[in-house]
Write a protein that holds these residues in place. Structure first.
Motif, PDB file in Angstrom:
ATOM      1  N   SER A  42       0.884  -1.746  -0.039  1.00  0.00           N
ATOM      2  CA  SER A  42       0.362  -0.033   0.103  1.00  0.00           C
ATOM      3  C   SER A  42       0.891   1.209   0.316  1.00  0.00           C
ATOM      4  O   SER A  42       0.408   2.270  -0.179  1.00  0.00           O
ATOM      5  N   GLN A  84      -7.654   0.494   0.090  1.00  0.00           N
ATOM      6  CA  GLN A  84      -8.213  -1.174   0.718  1.00  0.00           C
ATOM      7  C   GLN A  84      -9.252   0.140   1.627  1.00  0.00           C
ATOM      8  O   GLN A  84      -9.966  -0.792   2.074  1.00  0.00           O
ATOM      9  N   ASP A 164      -6.505  -1.596  -4.210  1.00  0.00           N
ATOM     10  CA  ASP A 164      -5.704  -2.882  -3.715  1.00  0.00           C
ATOM     11  C   ASP A 164      -7.033  -3.523  -2.742  1.00  0.00           C
ATOM     12  O   ASP A 164      -7.366  -2.662  -1.864  1.00  0.00           O
ATOM     13  N   GLU A 165      -6.633  -4.250  -2.487  1.00  0.00           N
ATOM     14  CA  GLU A 165      -7.464  -5.597  -2.276  1.00  0.00           C
ATOM     15  C   GLU A 165      -8.779  -4.985  -2.452  1.00  0.00           C
ATOM     16  O   GLU A 165      -9.418  -4.927  -1.377  1.00  0.00           O
ATOM     17  N   GLY A 396      -3.071  -2.936   5.915  1.00  0.00           N
ATOM     18  CA  GLY A 396      -4.237  -3.447   6.217  1.00  0.00           C
ATOM     19  C   GLY A 396      -4.113  -5.243   7.064  1.00  0.00           C
ATOM     20  O   GLY A 396      -4.899  -4.639   8.012  1.00  0.00           O
TER      21      GLY A 396
HETATM   22 MG   LIG Z   1      -1.343  -2.454   2.507  1.00  0.00          MG
END
Ligand SMILES: [Mg+2]
Ligand SMILES: Nc1ncnc2c1ncn2[C@@H]1O[C@H](COP(=O)(O)OP(=O)(O)OP(=O)(O)O)[C@@H](O)[C@H]1O
Length: 492
Positions: A42, A84, A164-165, A396
């Motif tokens: 990230s 995220q 991001d995810e 995260g």
């Molecule tokens: Mg991350």
């Protein structure tokens, strides 16, 4: 367009997060950015997205050096970032969120709401998204919020999209929809950076991959030339075990029983029992009602019909505090929205549930608080700085571990885990599975709600499959396989 990042260096205080990282992606390429929790994924993308500035290194667009001092500058250069942590404004309708910072205006200068709604509706129709542009974002399930964010990036006509995810809280049909969007983008020559811990998705959708470990690129290349075990190895630096875990045979007394539990329109006539020492799985697709059933047990949704029995005694569940005091813990489905208090530090986030127990005459026993938390930090291998750092300074996956720590410290009789490994890397997942099984061995009753068949198979002795608010089957042993669970979950 081709983006190249060269020799990127970034530290937070004494923490050297990125050490000379080279990374590039170009139009028509879907590149997976992989690595353990806290590896720096990230952070690297925050630098590309203008959220953070690198200490050293360079960014080039088609060979031209650029520097981004704000997210707006990066967006203007054609780079859209889906974070995220969700970035929508809950109190505004969907369509206004789609145009934030780029509002459409009439000649008079006023915002052209009608046109914004029309364009939003048109985009959604084209993408087969069933969301009312006028709905308030607050009323949407997290997975729909994620879809809105992705649609917004499309609307910005970005040349490069960073995700991001994007799929952590999505179910399989929604993930397929996102993948369809990605395939369309790819044809339109958009480049995508896809950050994910779901390696099967990476193998399915990505062309290339890059693995970061401790801020250094340790592997990369075409996805076709690697495999999930190899990527896992690259990420954590050793082999990751995949054989089924040993289940306990000692099932103790009944801890929770639901009799004809009904709460329309979410679920109806739910009958089940969970015993001490067992790990029960509950799975299904979005809208199956499993989260709602257990939110009811946790006192988060009232006005149910039917009976809830805890350790054999009927209980009228009225509040969360009431069930907490009875030894029930519930880790919610969406960490970002329901589990983290953003402006508190790590220690307070981790110990908020147990504060009462370590408070004497209004004073918190700080030493006990620290000791209790420290034990969990070690067990869960939480990668962090000082306990007094803000929770938002954690990656995260490490935030998710803090949330888990909070519930483990409460020493529950019944632990309900909803989507427990969201955003957690392959190595840490195994550690969490180990902890779940150890808890069961110690006599805790555990319920795991998950839409990952593999997760259910790995830790649960048996599992219930739900479909549109009904329990449609129980699976165990031979019948607990991915194909069968998927068939049942889709109403087959
Ligand atoms: Mg991350
Ligand atoms: N604002 C910040 N202040 C201090 N430290 C930070 C900050 N943001 C990130 N870090 C630290 O930088 C490291 C890398 O974090 P990053 O969020 O980039 O990891 P990640 O690879 O995205 O992990 P995850 O898979 O868990 O999301 C972590 O050790 C994290 O604690």
């Amino acid at each position: 367009m081709k983006v190249s990042m060269k020799g990127i260096v970034k530290s937070f205080g004494a923490n050297d997060v990125l050490r000379q990282v080279d990374f590039s992606v170009e139009g028509g390429e879907i590149c997976a950015l992989l690595g353990e929790n806290g590896a720096g994924k990230s952070t690297l993308m925050n630098i590309l997205g203008g959220v953070l500035q690198a200490d050293r290194g360079q960014i080039e667009l088609d060979g031209r050096p650029v520097s981004f001092h704000s997210p707006a500058q990066s967006l203007d250069a054609g780079i859209a970032f889906i974070h995220q942590e969700l970035n929508l404004i809950n109190d505004l309708p969907v369509y206004e969120n789609m145009f934030i910072g780029r509002e459409l205006r009439k000649k008079s200068g006023f915002i052209d709401h009608k046109e914004e709604i029309r364009q939003t509706r048109q985009l959604f129709a084209g993408l087969d998204i069933d969301i009312d542009p006028n709905a308030r974002v607050a009323s949407l399930d997290a997975s729909y919020k994620q879809i809105v964010e992705i649609a917004r990036a499309l609307l910005m006509k970005a040349s490069i999209i960073i995700m991001d995810e994007p799929t952590t809280s999505l179910t399989d049909p929604e993930i397929e929809r996102v993948f369809d969007m990605l395939r369309t983008l790819k044809k339109q020559n958009v480049g995508v950076v896809f950050i994910s811990h779901k390696l099967r998705e990476v193998m399915e959708i990505c062309d290339t991959y890059v693995v970061l470990r401790d801020g250094v690129v340790v592997a990369g290349g075409p996805v076709q030339e690697t495999s999930i075990p190899r990527i896992s190895h690259d990420m954590v630096g050793h082999d990751v075990r995949t054989e089924p875990l040993e289940q306990t045979a000692d099932i103790g007394p009944e801890v929770l029983r639901l009799e004809d539990l009904t709460l329309e329109p979410y679920y109806r006539r739910i009958n089940l029992a969970v015993h001490a020492g067992e790990v029960l799985g509950v799975t299904g697709l979005l809208g199956d009602g499993r989260s709602e059933v257990f939110r009811t047990v946790f006192g988060d949704m009232n006005k149910y019909q039917g009976r809830i029995l805890i350790e054999g005694k009927p209980v009228q569940v009225k509040s969360t505090r009431q069930v907490l005091n009875m030894g029930i813990a519930y880790l919610p489905r969406n960490r970002k929205e329901n589990a983290i208090i953003k402006d508190m530090d790590i220690l307070d986030n981790g110990s908020i549930v147990t504060l009462e127990r370590i408070t004497r005459c209004g004073l918190i026993d700080r030493k006990k608080q620290l000791n209790n938390f420290d034990r969990q930090r070690k067990d869960l291998q939480i990668k962090m700085g000082k306990p007094t750092d803000m929770i938002s300074s954690l990656s995260g996956g490490n935030q998710q571990k803090v949330v888990l720590a909070k519930w483990l410290m409460s020493d529950p009789k019944l632990l309900i885990l909803d989507n427990p490994t969201q955003g957690v890397d392959v190595g840490a997942k195994e550690e969490i599975y180990d902890i779940i099984l150890q808890l069961a061995k110690r006599g805790v009753a555990v319920v795991v709600l998950s839409n990952e068949a593999q997760e259910i198979i790995r830790v649960c002795g048996r599992a219930l499959v739900m479909y549109h608010g009904n329990i449609c089957a129980e699976v165990s042993g031979e019948t607990m396989n991915e194909a069968n669970m998927m068939r049942l979950a889709t109403g087959g």
